[in-house]
Design a protein around this motif. Structure first.
Motif, PDB file in Angstrom:
ATOM      1  N   GLU A   7       0.949  -1.228   0.219  1.00 28.15           N
ATOM      2  CA  GLU A   7      -0.444   0.447   0.009  1.00 28.15           C
ATOM      3  C   GLU A   7       0.381   1.685  -0.107  1.00 28.15           C
ATOM      4  N   VAL A   8       2.023   1.354   0.598  1.00 27.16           N
ATOM      5  CA  VAL A   8       2.699   3.052   0.843  1.00 27.16           C
ATOM      6  C   VAL A   8       3.152   2.616  -0.537  1.00 27.16           C
ATOM      7  N   HIS A   9       4.109   1.835  -1.346  1.00 28.24           N
ATOM      8  CA  HIS A   9       4.802   2.076  -2.717  1.00 28.24           C
ATOM      9  C   HIS A   9       3.891   2.031  -3.767  1.00 28.24           C
ATOM     10  N   ARG A  10       2.058   1.858  -3.556  1.00 26.37           N
ATOM     11  CA  ARG A  10       1.380   2.670  -4.460  1.00 26.37           C
ATOM     12  C   ARG A  10       1.359   3.159  -4.024  1.00 26.37           C
ATOM     13  N   SER A  11       1.202   3.824  -3.196  1.00 29.79           N
ATOM     14  CA  SER A  11       0.618   5.484  -2.504  1.00 29.79           C
ATOM     15  C   SER A  11       1.943   6.496  -2.930  1.00 29.79           C
ATOM     16  N   LEU A  12       2.947   5.437  -2.407  1.00 29.95           N
ATOM     17  CA  LEU A  12       4.231   6.901  -3.409  1.00 29.95           C
ATOM     18  C   LEU A  12       3.787   6.818  -5.036  1.00 29.95           C
TER      19      LEU A  12
ATOM     20  N   VAL B 134       1.936   9.304  -6.308  1.00 29.02           N
ATOM     21  CA  VAL B 134       1.917  10.869  -6.136  1.00 29.02           C
ATOM     22  C   VAL B 134       3.464  10.629  -7.398  1.00 29.02           C
ATOM     23  N   LEU B 135       4.166   9.740  -7.225  1.00 31.19           N
ATOM     24  CA  LEU B 135       5.359   9.975  -8.470  1.00 31.19           C
ATOM     25  C   LEU B 135       4.487  10.545  -9.590  1.00 31.19           C
ATOM     26  N   SER B 136       3.858   9.481 -10.342  1.00 33.47           N
ATOM     27  CA  SER B 136       3.308   9.469 -11.598  1.00 33.47           C
ATOM     28  C   SER B 136       2.514  10.715 -11.869  1.00 33.47           C
ATOM     29  N   GLU B 137       2.022  11.588 -10.723  1.00 32.71           N
ATOM     30  CA  GLU B 137       1.184  13.298 -11.197  1.00 32.71           C
ATOM     31  C   GLU B 137       2.687  14.064 -11.286  1.00 32.71           C
ATOM     32  N   TYR B 138       3.748  14.007 -10.637  1.00 33.47           N
ATOM     33  CA  TYR B 138       4.995  14.666 -10.576  1.00 33.47           C
ATOM     34  C   TYR B 138       5.258  14.960 -11.771  1.00 33.47           C
ATOM     35  N   VAL B 139       6.092  13.339 -12.170  1.00 37.78           N
ATOM     36  CA  VAL B 139       5.983  12.934 -13.712  1.00 37.78           C
ATOM     37  C   VAL B 139       5.601  14.254 -14.844  1.00 37.78           C
TER      38      VAL B 139
ATOM     39  N   LEU C 282      -0.235  11.606   1.755  1.00 37.57           N
ATOM     40  CA  LEU C 282      -0.858  11.090   2.957  1.00 37.57           C
ATOM     41  C   LEU C 282      -2.390  10.778   2.811  1.00 37.57           C
ATOM     42  N   SER C 283      -3.002  11.729   1.488  1.00 35.70           N
ATOM     43  CA  SER C 283      -4.981  10.988   1.208  1.00 35.70           C
ATOM     44  C   SER C 283      -4.573  10.175   0.368  1.00 35.70           C
ATOM     45  N   GLU C 284      -3.010   9.882  -0.308  1.00 29.60           N
ATOM     46  CA  GLU C 284      -3.273   8.809  -0.913  1.00 29.60           C
ATOM     47  C   GLU C 284      -3.096   7.085  -0.152  1.00 29.60           C
ATOM     48  N   LEU C 285      -2.094   7.758   1.086  1.00 34.69           N
ATOM     49  CA  LEU C 285      -2.272   6.629   1.573  1.00 34.69           C
ATOM     50  C   LEU C 285      -3.288   6.319   3.060  1.00 34.69           C
ATOM     51  N   ARG C 286      -4.126   7.471   3.421  1.00 31.14           N
ATOM     52  CA  ARG C 286      -4.985   7.193   4.351  1.00 31.14           C
ATOM     53  C   ARG C 286      -6.163   6.295   2.696  1.00 31.14           C
ATOM     54  N   ASP C 287      -6.058   6.712   1.978  1.00 29.89           N
ATOM     55  CA  ASP C 287      -6.768   6.312   0.868  1.00 29.89           C
ATOM     56  C   ASP C 287      -6.940   4.503   1.389  1.00 29.89           C
ATOM     57  N   ALA C 288      -5.940   3.454   2.005  1.00 28.59           N
ATOM     58  CA  ALA C 288      -6.059   2.267   1.425  1.00 28.59           C
ATOM     59  C   ALA C 288      -6.378   1.731   1.972  1.00 28.59           C
ATOM     60  N   ARG C 289      -6.653   0.215   2.123  1.00 30.05           N
ATOM     61  CA  ARG C 289      -8.152   0.033   2.138  1.00 30.05           C
ATOM     62  C   ARG C 289      -7.764  -0.795   3.859  1.00 30.05           C
ATOM     63  N   PRO C 290      -8.838  -0.624   4.160  1.00 29.99           N
ATOM     64  CA  PRO C 290      -9.441  -0.364   5.676  1.00 29.99           C
ATOM     65  C   PRO C 290      -8.844  -1.018   6.787  1.00 29.99           C
ATOM     66  N   ASP C 291      -8.437  -2.306   5.871  1.00 31.15           N
ATOM     67  CA  ASP C 291      -8.128  -3.542   7.564  1.00 31.15           C
ATOM     68  C   ASP C 291      -6.644  -3.007   7.424  1.00 31.15           C
TER      69      ASP C 291
ATOM     70  N   ASN D 227      14.621  13.488 -15.363  1.00 29.06           N
ATOM     71  CA  ASN D 227      15.817  12.456 -14.830  1.00 29.06           C
ATOM     72  C   ASN D 227      15.147  11.469 -14.179  1.00 29.06           C
ATOM     73  N   ILE D 228      14.005  11.799 -13.886  1.00 24.71           N
ATOM     74  CA  ILE D 228      13.298  10.607 -13.168  1.00 24.71           C
ATOM     75  C   ILE D 228      13.110   8.885 -14.347  1.00 24.71           C
ATOM     76  N   LEU D 229      14.118   7.680 -14.000  1.00 26.07           N
ATOM     77  CA  LEU D 229      14.172   7.022 -14.980  1.00 26.07           C
ATOM     78  C   LEU D 229      13.489   5.458 -14.792  1.00 26.07           C
ATOM     79  N   HIS D 230      13.113   5.183 -13.670  1.00 27.23           N
ATOM     80  CA  HIS D 230      11.776   4.182 -13.104  1.00 27.23           C
ATOM     81  C   HIS D 230      11.664   4.258 -11.934  1.00 27.23           C
ATOM     82  N   TYR D 231      10.390   3.947 -11.946  1.00 25.77           N
ATOM     83  CA  TYR D 231       9.474   3.563 -10.513  1.00 25.77           C
ATOM     84  C   TYR D 231       8.208   3.149 -10.053  1.00 25.77           C
ATOM     85  N   ASP D 232       8.493   2.196  -8.820  1.00 25.52           N
ATOM     86  CA  ASP D 232       7.601   1.485  -8.634  1.00 25.52           C
ATOM     87  C   ASP D 232       5.946   1.501  -8.970  1.00 25.52           C
ATOM     88  N   GLY D 233       4.731   1.643  -9.669  1.00 23.43           N
ATOM     89  CA  GLY D 233       3.686   2.070 -10.244  1.00 23.43           C
ATOM     90  C   GLY D 233       3.636   2.739 -12.190  1.00 23.43           C
ATOM     91  N   GLY D 234       5.010   3.540 -12.237  1.00 28.58           N
ATOM     92  CA  GLY D 234       5.433   3.502 -13.114  1.00 28.58           C
ATOM     93  C   GLY D 234       4.978   2.931 -14.175  1.00 28.58           C
TER      94      GLY D 234
END
Length: 347
Positions: free
Chosen positions: A50-55, A58-63, A79-88, A115-122
């Motif tokens: 969930e943390v990796h997905r959220s970041l 946001v990185l996609s939006e930044y790019v 923080l908004s993305e992290l708060r939308d994580a699975r409720p459990d 200069n960003i080459l690769h990222y999880d979720g890219g």
């Protein structure tokens, strides 16, 4: 190699980094986990996803914004993305990352999006999924990069990896890590002009980053030998019955193995602890309480009757011999006579 190349019909047998690392650690562990034993994700792993997905979102939006996002905006969106994580999972997901959000946002805002080459979720060229073919082992090795960007020059790549668990990572651990050695290999094969990959681990729960650990092209022969050895272990054992697979039991490794309850090679006390750690801690508490009671009884006895010495040479009492220690050189003064000779005294 593009992401689409990973799924060609004529592609080599593909193995992901975590599977290959399991076989590199112990062939039996690797095989047991491939058969489904210990394969279900633990809560810490799901929190990390969930943390990796959220970041990544946001990185996609930044790019996409061409870098037109401030640290405050990056932190708020994360923080908004992290708060939308699975409720459990949400409470611990937020807790696991809250200490790193602001420094992470400042870090990202300091990187030119070009200069960003690769990222999880890219997606597309920014995909974090990298691969390299090892023809001698008829295998394609893949791994996911959390964030990689151009460093001080085109010959340097900076990699940042997020770790959301409780383990405290060290520079030495990063240098010896199978994961990061493999990442350096993948990045240097993907970018032939790159001479150095500098890796830092962001320990999100504790809110710190390790110092940069550099891997150079001079390290590649050693790294490639390690990966080829792991591939040989994988190829030799991946289709075998677990009963026929070699095991490399070492207590320190076995204590951390997810498949320990299904392993016939590890020590029984390790598998018993893994099966019910709560019961083990209750046993520790009971033994400690029993020991405290025995110590009180022994002290009372010794005060009345003197030292207790068993036929096995164990003893309890007030006359424990002092450990003999080698003399330590130190500063001191001595008495001297009028001629400057040692008079035999000291102070």
């Amino acid at each position: 190699m593009s992401v689409m190349d990973l799924f060609r019909e004529d592609a080599l047998a593909t193995v992901d980094r975590s599977t290959l690392e399991n076989y590199a650690t112990c062939p039996l562990m690797g095989r047991l986990k491939e058969t489904g034993v210990g394969k279900s994700a633990g809560k810490l792993a799901e929190d990390g996803e969930e943390v990796h997905r959220s970041l990544g979102v946001v990185l996609s939006e930044y790019v996409a914004s061409e870098g037109n996002m401030t640290p405050a905006e990056l932190s708020e969106r994360a923080l908004s993305e992290l708060r939308d994580a699975r409720p459990d999972l949400q409470p611990d997901v937020v807790e696991a990352s809250r200490r790193m959000l602001w420094p992470w946002a400042r870090y990202v805002a300091g990187v030119n999006p070009h200069n960003i080459l690769h990222y999880d979720g890219g997606s597309g060229a920014w995909s974090g999924q990298l691969a390299h073919d090892f023809e001698t082992q008829q295998a394609r090795v893949t791994s996911e990069i959390d964030l990689a960007h151009v460093g001080a020059s085109a010959e340097v790549i900076e990699e940042v990896d997020y770790k959301t668990g409780w383990k405290k990572h060290t520079d030495e651990g990063v240098r010896e890590s199978f994961q990061f050695q493999l990442h350096a290999l993948l990045l240097m094969h993907t970018y032939p002009q790159v001479e150095e990959v500098r890796v830092r681990v962001w320990v999100t729960r504790h809110g710190y980053m390790t110092r940069r650990v550099a891997f150079t092209r001079g390290d590649l022969p050693t790294i490639e030998a390690r990966v080829l050895s792991a591939l040989a272990s994988w190829n030799a054992n991946r289709n075998q019955d677990p009963a026929d697979v070699e095991a490399w039991p070492v207590r320190e490794k076995c204590a951390l193995c997810d498949a320990v309850n299904y392993c016939t090679a590890c020590d029984r006390d390790i598998s018993d602890f893994a099966l019910d750690p709560c019961a083990a801690v209750d046993t520790m508490a009971a033994l400690e309480a029993k020991l405290g009671g025995l110590v009180k009884l022994a002290r009372a006895y010794v005060k009345q009757h003197g030292e207790i010495v068993t036929p096995n040479g164990n003893a309890f009492g007030f006359d424990k011999p002092k450990k003999s220690r080698a003399p330590t050189a130190t500063l001191y003064t001595v008495d001297v006579d009028e001629d400057g000779d040692d008079a035999g005294g000291e102070s």
